[in-house]
Design a protein around this motif. Sequence first.
Motif, PDB file in Angstrom:
ATOM      1  N   LEU A 164       0.834  -1.203   0.000  1.00 42.37           N
ATOM      2  CA  LEU A 164       0.000   0.000   0.000  1.00 42.37           C
ATOM      3  C   LEU A 164       0.869   1.253   0.000  1.00 42.37           C
ATOM      4  O   LEU A 164       0.489   2.282  -0.552  1.00 42.37           O
ATOM      5  CB  LEU A 164      -0.927  -0.004   1.217  1.00 42.37           C
ATOM      6  CG  LEU A 164      -1.897  -1.189   1.312  1.00 42.37           C
ATOM      7  CD1 LEU A 164      -2.738  -1.079   2.569  1.00 42.37           C
ATOM      8  CD2 LEU A 164      -2.785  -1.252   0.072  1.00 42.37           C
ATOM      9  N   ASN A 165       2.027   1.157   0.651  1.00 47.29           N
ATOM     10  CA  ASN A 165       3.057   2.193   0.628  1.00 47.29           C
ATOM     11  C   ASN A 165       4.361   1.532   1.059  1.00 47.29           C
ATOM     12  O   ASN A 165       4.476   0.303   1.012  1.00 47.29           O
ATOM     13  CB  ASN A 165       2.682   3.376   1.533  1.00 47.29           C
ATOM     14  CG  ASN A 165       2.332   2.934   2.946  1.00 47.29           C
ATOM     15  OD1 ASN A 165       2.961   2.032   3.498  1.00 47.29           O
ATOM     16  ND2 ASN A 165       1.320   3.565   3.543  1.00 47.29           N
ATOM     17  N   LYS A 166       5.350   2.314   1.509  1.00 53.95           N
ATOM     18  CA  LYS A 166       6.642   1.731   1.860  1.00 53.95           C
ATOM     19  C   LYS A 166       6.573   0.845   3.102  1.00 53.95           C
ATOM     20  O   LYS A 166       7.404  -0.050   3.275  1.00 53.95           O
ATOM     21  CB  LYS A 166       7.676   2.843   2.082  1.00 53.95           C
ATOM     22  CG  LYS A 166       8.068   3.574   0.803  1.00 53.95           C
ATOM     23  CD  LYS A 166       9.138   4.614   1.089  1.00 53.95           C
ATOM     24  CE  LYS A 166       9.565   5.324  -0.185  1.00 53.95           C
ATOM     25  NZ  LYS A 166      10.602   6.347   0.082  1.00 53.95           N
ATOM     26  N   GLU A 167       5.602   1.086   3.960  1.00 51.01           N
ATOM     27  CA  GLU A 167       5.541   0.337   5.220  1.00 51.01           C
ATOM     28  C   GLU A 167       4.468  -0.739   5.251  1.00 51.01           C
ATOM     29  O   GLU A 167       4.629  -1.754   5.946  1.00 51.01           O
ATOM     30  CB  GLU A 167       5.296   1.303   6.395  1.00 51.01           C
ATOM     31  CG  GLU A 167       6.456   2.206   6.741  1.00 51.01           C
ATOM     32  CD  GLU A 167       6.501   3.447   5.861  1.00 51.01           C
ATOM     33  OE1 GLU A 167       5.413   3.830   5.341  1.00 51.01           O
ATOM     34  OE2 GLU A 167       7.588   4.012   5.676  1.00 51.01           O
ATOM     35  N   TRP A 168       3.381  -0.549   4.540  1.00 48.43           N
ATOM     36  CA  TRP A 168       2.222  -1.424   4.701  1.00 48.43           C
ATOM     37  C   TRP A 168       2.022  -2.376   3.532  1.00 48.43           C
ATOM     38  O   TRP A 168       2.173  -1.978   2.375  1.00 48.43           O
ATOM     39  CB  TRP A 168       0.949  -0.599   4.886  1.00 48.43           C
ATOM     40  CG  TRP A 168       0.845   0.034   6.239  1.00 48.43           C
ATOM     41  CD1 TRP A 168       1.208   1.310   6.576  1.00 48.43           C
ATOM     42  CD2 TRP A 168       0.367  -0.579   7.442  1.00 48.43           C
ATOM     43  NE1 TRP A 168       0.978   1.529   7.914  1.00 48.43           N
ATOM     44  CE2 TRP A 168       0.460   0.393   8.474  1.00 48.43           C
ATOM     45  CE3 TRP A 168      -0.131  -1.842   7.752  1.00 48.43           C
ATOM     46  CZ2 TRP A 168       0.086   0.134   9.774  1.00 48.43           C
ATOM     47  CZ3 TRP A 168      -0.518  -2.114   9.053  1.00 48.43           C
ATOM     48  CH2 TRP A 168      -0.418  -1.130  10.048  1.00 48.43           C
ATOM     49  N   LEU A 169       1.697  -3.642   3.849  1.00 51.37           N
ATOM     50  CA  LEU A 169       1.369  -4.656   2.856  1.00 51.37           C
ATOM     51  C   LEU A 169      -0.058  -5.139   3.097  1.00 51.37           C
ATOM     52  O   LEU A 169      -0.501  -5.286   4.242  1.00 51.37           O
ATOM     53  CB  LEU A 169       2.308  -5.858   2.971  1.00 51.37           C
ATOM     54  CG  LEU A 169       3.794  -5.642   2.697  1.00 51.37           C
ATOM     55  CD1 LEU A 169       4.555  -6.922   3.030  1.00 51.37           C
ATOM     56  CD2 LEU A 169       4.036  -5.242   1.261  1.00 51.37           C
ATOM     57  N   LEU A 170      -0.756  -5.413   2.017  1.00 50.15           N
ATOM     58  CA  LEU A 170      -2.100  -5.974   2.107  1.00 50.15           C
ATOM     59  C   LEU A 170      -2.109  -7.311   1.373  1.00 50.15           C
ATOM     60  O   LEU A 170      -1.659  -7.412   0.229  1.00 50.15           O
ATOM     61  CB  LEU A 170      -3.127  -5.034   1.471  1.00 50.15           C
ATOM     62  CG  LEU A 170      -4.594  -5.481   1.593  1.00 50.15           C
ATOM     63  CD1 LEU A 170      -5.046  -5.423   3.040  1.00 50.15           C
ATOM     64  CD2 LEU A 170      -5.488  -4.604   0.713  1.00 50.15           C
ATOM     65  N   THR A 171      -2.609  -8.347   2.030  1.00 49.63           N
ATOM     66  CA  THR A 171      -2.664  -9.694   1.455  1.00 49.63           C
ATOM     67  C   THR A 171      -4.083 -10.221   1.502  1.00 49.63           C
ATOM     68  O   THR A 171      -4.762 -10.118   2.534  1.00 49.63           O
ATOM     69  CB  THR A 171      -1.754 -10.669   2.220  1.00 49.63           C
ATOM     70  OG1 THR A 171      -0.403 -10.207   2.161  1.00 49.63           O
ATOM     71  CG2 THR A 171      -1.834 -12.070   1.628  1.00 49.63           C
ATOM     72  N   VAL A 172      -4.551 -10.752   0.385  1.00 53.31           N
ATOM     73  CA  VAL A 172      -5.786 -11.528   0.368  1.00 53.31           C
ATOM     74  C   VAL A 172      -5.381 -12.962   0.026  1.00 53.31           C
ATOM     75  O   VAL A 172      -4.513 -13.191  -0.825  1.00 53.31           O
ATOM     76  CB  VAL A 172      -6.816 -10.983  -0.643  1.00 53.31           C
ATOM     77  CG1 VAL A 172      -7.321  -9.625  -0.212  1.00 53.31           C
ATOM     78  CG2 VAL A 172      -6.229 -10.911  -2.052  1.00 53.31           C
ATOM     79  N   GLY A 173      -5.970 -13.925   0.721  1.00 51.29           N
ATOM     80  CA  GLY A 173      -5.553 -15.300   0.508  1.00 51.29           C
ATOM     81  C   GLY A 173      -6.655 -16.280   0.822  1.00 51.29           C
ATOM     82  O   GLY A 173      -7.660 -15.948   1.453  1.00 51.29           O
ATOM     83  N   GLY A 174      -6.449 -17.492   0.371  1.00 52.94           N
ATOM     84  CA  GLY A 174      -7.418 -18.545   0.626  1.00 52.94           C
ATOM     85  C   GLY A 174      -6.797 -19.914   0.448  1.00 52.94           C
ATOM     86  O   GLY A 174      -5.655 -20.042  -0.017  1.00 52.94           O
ATOM     87  N   ARG A 175      -7.529 -20.920   0.829  1.00 54.73           N
ATOM     88  CA  ARG A 175      -7.078 -22.293   0.635  1.00 54.73           C
ATOM     89  C   ARG A 175      -8.286 -23.207   0.466  1.00 54.73           C
ATOM     90  O   ARG A 175      -9.246 -23.127   1.242  1.00 54.73           O
ATOM     91  CB  ARG A 175      -6.249 -22.771   1.828  1.00 54.73           C
ATOM     92  CG  ARG A 175      -5.743 -24.222   1.664  1.00 54.73           C
ATOM     93  CD  ARG A 175      -4.855 -24.672   2.810  1.00 54.73           C
ATOM     94  NE  ARG A 175      -5.550 -24.678   4.070  1.00 54.73           N
ATOM     95  CZ  ARG A 175      -5.263 -23.847   5.081  1.00 54.73           C
ATOM     96  NH1 ARG A 175      -4.283 -22.980   4.955  1.00 54.73           N
ATOM     97  NH2 ARG A 175      -5.946 -23.907   6.205  1.00 54.73           N
TER      98      ARG A 175
END
Length: 286
Positions: free
Chosen positions: A242-253
């Motif tokens: 999202l920027n230099k510090e934040w990550l966004l993950t969507v996931g499933g199994r």
Amino acid sequence: MTNTKRYTTSLAAAAAAAALMLASSGARAQDQIPVQLPEQANLVGLGVFSVPDFYGSQDNEAVAAPIFRWSWDGTSYVQLLGNELLVNLSPIPELRVGPLLRVRGRRDDDVDDNIVKFMRPIASATELGMFAAYHLPLDPAQPLHKVVFSADIVGNTNNVYNGASGNLRVNYFHPFDESMIGRPMIGTIGFGLFFASESFNTTYFGVTGSDVALYPQLGGLEYRPSPSVTSIKIPFSLTAPLNKEWLLTVGGRYEALLNDAKDSPVVDNRGDSNQWVFGIAASYKF
């Protein structure tokens, strides 16, 4: 204080914090949450995931999943994903090896199914073992483009079941320089086999003792599954900064129960052999 002592103290503090988060993670979680963390950063985060109400359930519930990763020498690290804590002790860049601790959720009268809730409760199980992973790069210019082969094996430490359970996995990582959201993304998809002992399968999928009366279709006979390849698993995820510090993950199994687990009355009559996990997580790099 020397660097060695400083690293040891920091590692002990990080492991203690991770263990506390592990103990407070979602009670129903059965396996590692489907999130792939970048190994180039230390981070902390939180996810919200929909997981099966019990192993084999047709209903899902929401759980919180803590996320933590800290590296102290460039290759070694401690990592927490939901209900699974591991420590990589390998100095070899392509190889990960170390201890693994997992908490497998309880099954009790808090489940939604009005037959399973009256079965004898299954306590939360702590599992301790080892994991190993080999990272095979596919593009020397792009280290995030790779295939990861991994395996783990654990045993129960609090007498919920006997024997070993474990996983064989392969995961493909593909970096996208451009995406629909205008930011680089990393996509992953994998395939895994889960195997378990007779005692494990009987604990989670068997019908024994006083529980037999809840399943008249058994004709008074117990259902005791054999040791087997219990399921196949297909995890997938997308991670974007999202920027230099934040990550966004969507996931499933997706997990398909097989063999005696699939044929269990707990699954076949009261649940579903098709098990889904899906959710979203945010992580902060530090």
